[in-house]
Design a protein around this motif. Structure first.
Motif, PDB file in Angstrom:
ATOM      1  N   GLN A  58       0.893  -1.193   0.051  1.00 14.72           N
ATOM      2  CA  GLN A  58      -0.250  -0.019   0.046  1.00 14.72           C
ATOM      3  C   GLN A  58       0.854   1.288  -0.269  1.00 14.72           C
ATOM      4  O   GLN A  58       2.027   1.260   0.444  1.00 14.72           O
ATOM      5  N   THR A  63      -3.355   5.452   3.393  1.00 17.03           N
ATOM      6  CA  THR A  63      -3.732   4.191   4.225  1.00 17.03           C
ATOM      7  C   THR A  63      -5.056   4.442   5.153  1.00 17.03           C
ATOM      8  O   THR A  63      -5.355   3.543   5.493  1.00 17.03           O
ATOM      9  N   ILE A 270      -6.904  -5.879   1.841  1.00 15.88           N
ATOM     10  CA  ILE A 270      -6.160  -4.386   2.185  1.00 15.88           C
ATOM     11  C   ILE A 270      -7.530  -3.842   2.816  1.00 15.88           C
ATOM     12  O   ILE A 270      -8.649  -3.593   2.051  1.00 15.88           O
ATOM     13  N   ASN A 273     -10.316  -1.195   0.936  1.00 15.34           N
ATOM     14  CA  ASN A 273     -10.151  -1.358  -0.484  1.00 15.34           C
ATOM     15  C   ASN A 273     -11.509  -1.551  -1.086  1.00 15.34           C
ATOM     16  O   ASN A 273     -12.480  -1.873  -0.640  1.00 15.34           O
ATOM     17  N   GLY A 281      -5.138   1.624  -0.788  1.00 13.67           N
ATOM     18  CA  GLY A 281      -4.521   0.770  -1.568  1.00 13.67           C
ATOM     19  C   GLY A 281      -5.207   0.944  -3.011  1.00 13.67           C
ATOM     20  O   GLY A 281      -6.379   1.436  -2.977  1.00 13.67           O
TER      21      GLY A 281
END
Length: 431
Positions: A58, A63, A270, A273, A281
């Motif tokens: 990532q 994040t 992730i 996501n 990501g």
């Protein structure tokens, strides 16, 4: 948002129909290109490499899964060692480790990378400490936007074993590439503590820094099952250091079944996501090629993705998507998998009634139900479906998680819920 960097060329998969002669030919070419000492004898060349552990890379600056939140404070390491602990799925007697600088703007230099058996916490079994080399060198410099595999190294690794991968960062290095939601304690120590048995941490984290994959070479390799998704695949709200994500429970089931010997399960989830928009990501339709089809030895994929497209779209209207757009994205991934002869399974989206508004509403849940209806009809012509919703919903109110499976946020399962998800997967699907 930063543009996604060029994808590294993934290891090739050899079709099952490939003749032994062609296999040796490809292996010889690969060995010449990679300069791997472990490829020097025919016994190694005849055996298979397969992924045993992964963590999706990532961009550190992206994040945070909360839309509109400021980027995290800059983070860097200097003259420090980071010890990561990970559970290997399959075993082998030769390993290689991948380090990634996919999201870096500058080269990253690691002064050393070691692998050893973990003894819990930050401790290792000193007799197993093994230096990993990159093109014969103990240090490695990874250019911006690229990744690097270590040379293959002899290392005894039984299935379902915890290993520690320690990296030493000599010069001040900003964090750009990591896996943020490790659900596993990583320890940071001052100086070069690569082979230290009693590694004394100055601080702990729960992320993986630069280390994104471990492959093993083994006689037993039969296949790799990649779990692909968001925080529910990544194991959010599972007990830290307990290895209780749903792919972990699935890996333990497979390891305990003699008929499944030679299979591994790796996690490419992730947190935050989505299928169609970047948020935490790269979006699923962009990273599927690298994270799933680029996984060494991949044979099967489980896709569980879409709930964040629905929920986050309620916060940012310009990013709102329809159920049809989500299913079109899922179809794209199914088509990519089938084109590579990877058997792909779609998972139904879990119930989330009671999750923080407006992430959950009657309108957002209507989209989830529409996506699940499309999945259950198998309109995508996947190899099959896995009904995670049916396995986790409350019989008294099918729109919400069962109370005993709910972590408390009404979105993520707890350890028991993740185990129920894994139990819902028929192992015969992979045989």
């Amino acid at each position: 948002m930063r543009a996604t960097p060029p994808k590294a060329i993934p290891p090739r998969l050899w079709p099952e129909a490939m003749t032994r002669r062609r296999l040796f030919g490809f292996m010889a070419a690969a060995c010449l290109a990679a300069g791997l000492s472990a490829c020097d004898d025919d016994d190694d060349a005849a055996r298979q490499l397969q992924a045993t552990w992964t963590a999706s890379p990532q961009d550190y600056a992206e994040t945070l899964p909360i839309l509109g939140a400021p980027p995290p404070e800059p983070q860097s390491f200097q003259d420090q060692s980071i010890r990561h602990v990970m559970r290997a799925s399959a075993g082998g007697d030769t390993v290689r480790v991948r380090v990634s600088n996919l999201f870096g703007d500058d080269p990253v230099t690691l002064g050393g990378v070691h692998i050893a058996r973990s003894m819990g916490g930050a401790s290792i079994q000193a007799t197993t400490d093994t230096v990993l080399r990159f093109n014969g060198q103990e240090s490695v410099t990874v250019p911006a936007g690229q990744e690097a595999w270590s040379d293959e190294t002899r290392f005894s690794l039984p299935p379902q074993t915890d290993v520690a991968v320690t990296v030493y960062v000599p010069q001040k290095t900003p964090v750009a590439t990591l896996h943020s939601q490790g659900q596993q304690t990583s320890s940071v120590a001052a100086g070069n503590a690569l082979g230290s048995e009693t590694f004394t941490p100055t601080e702990t984290r729960q992320s993986y820094y630069w280390v994104t994959g471990i492959d093993v070479r083994t006689d037993d390799a039969r296949g790799v099952i990649v779990a692909f998704g968001d925080s529910i695949t990544d194991g959010a709200a599972s007990t830290v250091d307990a290895v209780n994500r749903y792919p972990d429970f699935l890996a333990r089931r497979i390891a305990a079944d003699p008929a499944m010997k030679g299979f591994s399960v790796v996690n490419h989830g992730i947190g935050g996501n989505r299928v169609l928009n970047d948020v935490s990501g790269p979006r699923g339709v962009d990273r599927f090629q690298r994270d799933v089809l680029g996984t060494t030895g991949v044979t099967h994929a489980i896709i569980l993705l879409g709930i964040n497209d629905i929920g986050f779209g309620a916060f940012v209207p310009e990013q709102a998507v329809t159920a049809d757009q989500i299913t079109a994205g899922l179809q794209t991934m199914v088509n990519q998998a089938k084109a590579r002869n990877v058997k792909v399974f779609l998972g139904t989206l879990l119930p989330f009634k009671g999750a923080f508004p407006p992430y959950y509403s009657q309108e957002t849940d209507a989209k989830r139900l529409a996506v699940n209806a499309w999945i259950r009809a198998n309109t995508a012509q996947a190899q099959g479906i896995i009904d995670f919703e049916a396995a986790t919903r409350d019989p008294a109110d099918p729109l919400q998680l069962r109370a005993e499976y709910d972590s408390g946020d009404h979105l993520h399962p707890n350890d028991t819920g993740y185990e129920a998800m894994a139990q819902a997967i028929e192992l015969a699907l992979f045989r």
